[in-house]
Design a protein around this motif. Structure first.
Motif, PDB file in Angstrom:
ATOM      1  N   TYR A 286      33.921  43.846  29.900  1.00  0.00           N
ATOM      2  CA  TYR A 286      33.583  42.423  29.977  1.00  0.00           C
ATOM      3  C   TYR A 286      32.771  42.134  31.234  1.00  0.00           C
ATOM      4  O   TYR A 286      31.757  41.416  31.192  1.00  0.00           O
ATOM      5  N   ALA A 287      33.231  42.678  32.364  1.00  0.00           N
ATOM      6  CA  ALA A 287      32.542  42.415  33.626  1.00  0.00           C
ATOM      7  C   ALA A 287      31.096  42.898  33.570  1.00  0.00           C
ATOM      8  O   ALA A 287      30.180  42.193  34.033  1.00  0.00           O
ATOM      9  N   ALA A 288      30.873  44.070  32.988  1.00  0.00           N
ATOM     10  CA  ALA A 288      29.503  44.588  32.873  1.00  0.00           C
ATOM     11  C   ALA A 288      28.666  43.676  31.984  1.00  0.00           C
ATOM     12  O   ALA A 288      27.503  43.376  32.295  1.00  0.00           O
ATOM     13  N   TRP A 289      29.231  43.222  30.880  1.00  0.00           N
ATOM     14  CA  TRP A 289      28.527  42.314  29.972  1.00  0.00           C
ATOM     15  C   TRP A 289      28.157  41.008  30.680  1.00  0.00           C
ATOM     16  O   TRP A 289      27.074  40.452  30.472  1.00  0.00           O
ATOM     17  N   ALA A 290      29.045  40.534  31.557  1.00  0.00           N
ATOM     18  CA  ALA A 290      28.814  39.282  32.284  1.00  0.00           C
ATOM     19  C   ALA A 290      27.899  39.468  33.492  1.00  0.00           C
ATOM     20  O   ALA A 290      27.628  38.497  34.206  1.00  0.00           O
ATOM     21  N   GLY A 291      27.414  40.689  33.713  1.00  0.00           N
ATOM     22  CA  GLY A 291      26.565  40.946  34.864  1.00  0.00           C
ATOM     23  C   GLY A 291      27.322  41.018  36.165  1.00  0.00           C
ATOM     24  O   GLY A 291      26.747  40.784  37.237  1.00  0.00           O
ATOM     25  N   LYS A 292      28.596  41.349  36.096  1.00  0.00           N
ATOM     26  CA  LYS A 292      29.445  41.387  37.281  1.00  0.00           C
ATOM     27  C   LYS A 292      30.180  42.724  37.320  1.00  0.00           C
ATOM     28  O   LYS A 292      29.755  43.703  36.707  1.00  0.00           O
ATOM     29  N   ARG A 293      31.281  42.752  38.022  1.00  0.00           N
ATOM     30  CA  ARG A 293      32.126  43.939  38.125  1.00  0.00           C
ATOM     31  C   ARG A 293      33.535  43.466  38.434  1.00  0.00           C
ATOM     32  O   ARG A 293      33.767  42.263  38.669  1.00  0.00           O
ATOM     33  N   LEU A 294      34.482  44.383  38.442  1.00  0.00           N
ATOM     34  CA  LEU A 294      35.826  44.040  38.877  1.00  0.00           C
ATOM     35  C   LEU A 294      35.891  44.086  40.403  1.00  0.00           C
ATOM     36  O   LEU A 294      35.216  44.892  41.037  1.00  0.00           O
ATOM     37  N   PRO A 295      36.712  43.238  41.008  1.00  0.00           N
ATOM     38  CA  PRO A 295      36.830  43.277  42.471  1.00  0.00           C
ATOM     39  C   PRO A 295      37.543  44.547  42.929  1.00  0.00           C
ATOM     40  O   PRO A 295      38.370  45.108  42.206  1.00  0.00           O
ATOM     41  N   THR A 296      37.205  44.989  44.128  1.00  0.00           N
ATOM     42  CA  THR A 296      37.987  46.050  44.743  1.00  0.00           C
ATOM     43  C   THR A 296      39.312  45.464  45.217  1.00  0.00           C
ATOM     44  O   THR A 296      39.465  44.237  45.339  1.00  0.00           O
ATOM     45  N   GLU A 297      40.251  46.337  45.514  1.00  0.00           N
ATOM     46  CA  GLU A 297      41.540  45.847  46.013  1.00  0.00           C
ATOM     47  C   GLU A 297      41.388  45.109  47.343  1.00  0.00           C
ATOM     48  O   GLU A 297      41.971  44.027  47.509  1.00  0.00           O
ATOM     49  N   PRO A 298      40.617  45.625  48.316  1.00  0.00           N
ATOM     50  CA  PRO A 298      40.430  44.834  49.552  1.00  0.00           C
ATOM     51  C   PRO A 298      39.764  43.481  49.303  1.00  0.00           C
ATOM     52  O   PRO A 298      40.120  42.491  49.948  1.00  0.00           O
ATOM     53  N   GLU A 299      38.803  43.420  48.383  1.00  0.00           N
ATOM     54  CA  GLU A 299      38.188  42.126  48.069  1.00  0.00           C
ATOM     55  C   GLU A 299      39.221  41.169  47.510  1.00  0.00           C
ATOM     56  O   GLU A 299      39.274  39.992  47.903  1.00  0.00           O
ATOM     57  N   TRP A 300      40.040  41.658  46.590  1.00  0.00           N
ATOM     58  CA  TRP A 300      41.055  40.777  45.990  1.00  0.00           C
ATOM     59  C   TRP A 300      41.991  40.243  47.071  1.00  0.00           C
ATOM     60  O   TRP A 300      42.270  39.039  47.129  1.00  0.00           O
ATOM     61  N   GLU A 301      42.465  41.129  47.942  1.00  0.00           N
ATOM     62  CA  GLU A 301      43.426  40.675  48.947  1.00  0.00           C
ATOM     63  C   GLU A 301      42.792  39.754  49.969  1.00  0.00           C
ATOM     64  O   GLU A 301      43.429  38.800  50.442  1.00  0.00           O
ATOM     65  N   LYS A 302      41.548  40.005  50.325  1.00  0.00           N
ATOM     66  CA  LYS A 302      40.891  39.086  51.262  1.00  0.00           C
ATOM     67  C   LYS A 302      40.747  37.706  50.628  1.00  0.00           C
ATOM     68  O   LYS A 302      41.001  36.680  51.295  1.00  0.00           O
ATOM     69  N   ALA A 303      40.354  37.646  49.364  1.00  0.00           N
ATOM     70  CA  ALA A 303      40.238  36.355  48.684  1.00  0.00           C
ATOM     71  C   ALA A 303      41.581  35.643  48.619  1.00  0.00           C
ATOM     72  O   ALA A 303      41.654  34.410  48.672  1.00  0.00           O
ATOM     73  N   ALA A 304      42.669  36.421  48.515  1.00  0.00           N
ATOM     74  CA  ALA A 304      43.999  35.841  48.347  1.00  0.00           C
ATOM     75  C   ALA A 304      44.659  35.451  49.660  1.00  0.00           C
ATOM     76  O   ALA A 304      45.482  34.533  49.694  1.00  0.00           O
ATOM     77  N   ARG A 305      44.317  36.121  50.769  1.00  0.00           N
ATOM     78  CA  ARG A 305      45.117  35.949  51.980  1.00  0.00           C
ATOM     79  C   ARG A 305      44.348  35.446  53.195  1.00  0.00           C
ATOM     80  O   ARG A 305      44.943  34.823  54.090  1.00  0.00           O
ATOM     81  N   PHE A 306      43.058  35.702  53.274  1.00  0.00           N
ATOM     82  CA  PHE A 306      42.340  35.422  54.519  1.00  0.00           C
ATOM     83  C   PHE A 306      42.039  33.936  54.670  1.00  0.00           C
ATOM     84  O   PHE A 306      41.530  33.293  53.749  1.00  0.00           O
ATOM     85  N   ASP A 307      42.370  33.412  55.832  1.00  0.00           N
ATOM     86  CA  ASP A 307      42.099  32.007  56.159  1.00  0.00           C
ATOM     87  C   ASP A 307      40.967  31.968  57.189  1.00  0.00           C
ATOM     88  O   ASP A 307      41.170  32.315  58.358  1.00  0.00           O
TER      89      ASP A 307
END
Length: 431
Positions: A286-307
């Motif tokens: 799906y991500a490839a079809w949408a022109g994107k990719r899946l997030p890496t684990e560090p990206e996911w955690e930064k989006a979730a935790r970093f202020d």
């Protein structure tokens, strides 16, 4: 303070056991002993297994007591018997399993009344051993919930509907480049693979403001996504063909469109809910079809935790307070994901929504130790899985209990698995 900790642990033990009792008491003995899928254990195995782990760690190790049932340790050792083989074992029957769990719990509560939470002993510091057992039982509760999803027959579980959307969603959120602290040294019940805290430098990236919804995923299906190898990795396309994947698990095609079977109830697929029961390869396509990719684990955690305002990493996207009903869809409060935009109070400082609860989110990262990792209290929880054919999932699902979910919590599974409550969101490079 020690008495407060005892009371808090006792409450968590009781709450976890109530959920186990609900999931095992909702069906008759035949359903408890039946294997509903070769991917899952009979429910009666899970019931006795959680008690056996509780006995091993809290009665024998922490309490120094004699075994309650030393003769059954091998039967309930998850590493000695694959799930598909467990129905053939001489397992405790439902009555015996319930009696065993009750006997173990009585001894555990006596241990809890007497134990000294010595900071010099890692197993006891902050009540870690008790917290580990609470999380273990809640993890098996989610596994049992997945077994309920795979069973056939009339529905036996009930819950209130998940909430509707409260806020309009942006498509994507930009997370600026920079360093942040990943993992934890301070979370008292954090498991070994969440440790130690370490600094990671993450390039700028865009991430979806909400998980990919059924409506989004239907667009991929309607565009022929399952039939076009361009969007699939080589391994993914081979699996899609071998497994004859055509839609998320538990979706049913009829003349009016798509329905879904959720715990024995058939209903129309809701376009605004996060898609669930998709494997890693489907998410990747799906991500490839949408022109994107899946997030890496560090990206996911930064989006979730970093202020960005404080430069620190939070426990949860909304802050350091434990999850409440306004923050996230957790704990089997509902029997499915909530609509995208249903939890504005749970958004991250940068406006990323529903990072905790609803669906486990596939990341592109394999399961590896953090720098400075040390196995504790046993290698088999994490270390033996490092480097295998696993992908990390983050964030928890509607079936994950708050005790077993936080911004640092790491889950992992094989990329073909769909029986878990798995969904995803997409990311892309800022450039």
């Amino acid at each position: 303070m020690t008495q407060d900790l005892r009371l808090a642990i006792a409450a968590e033990l009781s709450r976890s056991r109530s959920r186990t009792a609900l999931l095992t008491g909702a069906v008759d003995d035949d359903d408890l002993t039946r294997q509903h899928s070769p991917l899952m254990s009979p429910l009666v195995w899970d019931l006795a297994h959680v008690a056996n782990q509780e006995e091993l760690w809290l009665v024998r190790d922490v309490g120094g007591r004699d075994p309650v049932r030393g003769d059954i340790d091998e039967l309930y050792d998850a590493f000695k018997h694959a799930r598909r083989d467990r129905p053939a074992l001489p397992l405790l029957n439902p009555a015996e399993a319930r009696a065993y769990t009750a006997q173990v719990r009585d001894k555990v509560l006596d241990v809890l009344d007497r134990v000294r939470f010595d900071p010099a002993e890692r197993l006891l510091d902050g009540g870690f051993a008790f917290g580990m057992i609470v999380q273990h039982e809640q993890q098996h509760a989610e596994t049992m919930l997945a077994t309920h999803q795979l069973r056939t027959g009339p529905p036996v579980l009930t819950a209130s509907p998940a909430p509707a959307a409260e806020t309009a969603m942006k498509d994507e959120i930009l997370i600026e480049a920079g360093r942040f602290v990943m993992g934890t040294d301070t979370e008292p019940w954090a498991l070994d693979n969440e440790r130690p805290a370490h600094t990671v430098d993450v390039p700028a990236f865009w991430i979806d403001a909400a998980p990919v919804t059924n409506g989004d995923y239907l667009a991929f299906m309607d565009a022929g996504g399952y039939d076009d190898p361009r969007w699939w990795s080589e391994r993914g396309w081979a699996h899609r063909q071998n497994a004859n994947l055509q839609a998320p698990l538990h979706w049913i095609r009829d003349h009016n469109g798509w329905l879904r079977d959720r715990f024995g109830r058939i209903d129309t697929v809701r376009h605004d809910e996060p898609v669930v029961h998709v494997c890693y390869f489907e998410a990747e396509a799906y991500a490839a079809w949408a022109g994107k990719r899946l997030p890496t684990e560090p990206e996911w955690e930064k989006a979730a935790r970093f202020d960005p305002a404080t430069g620190r990493s939070r426990r949860y996207p909304w802050g350091d307070d434990p999850p409440g009903p306004r923050h996230a869809n957790l704990g089997q409060r509902h029997l499915g994901p909530a609509s995208a935009g249903a939890y504005p109070d749970g958004a991250s400082p940068q406006g990323v929504h529903q990072l905790i609860g609803d669906v486990w989110e596939w990341t592109s990262s394999g399961f590896h130790p953090y720098p400075g990792f040390a196995a504790f209290p046993y290698r088999e929880y994490s270390e033996v899985f490092f480097g295998g054919d696993y992908r990390v999932l983050r964030g928890g699902s509607f079936g994950t209990d708050p005790a077993a979910c936080r911004g640092t919590f790491r889950n992992w599974d094989h990329p073909i698995r769909r029986q878990i409550f798995s969904g995803f969101r997409c990311a892309r490079d800022a450039a």
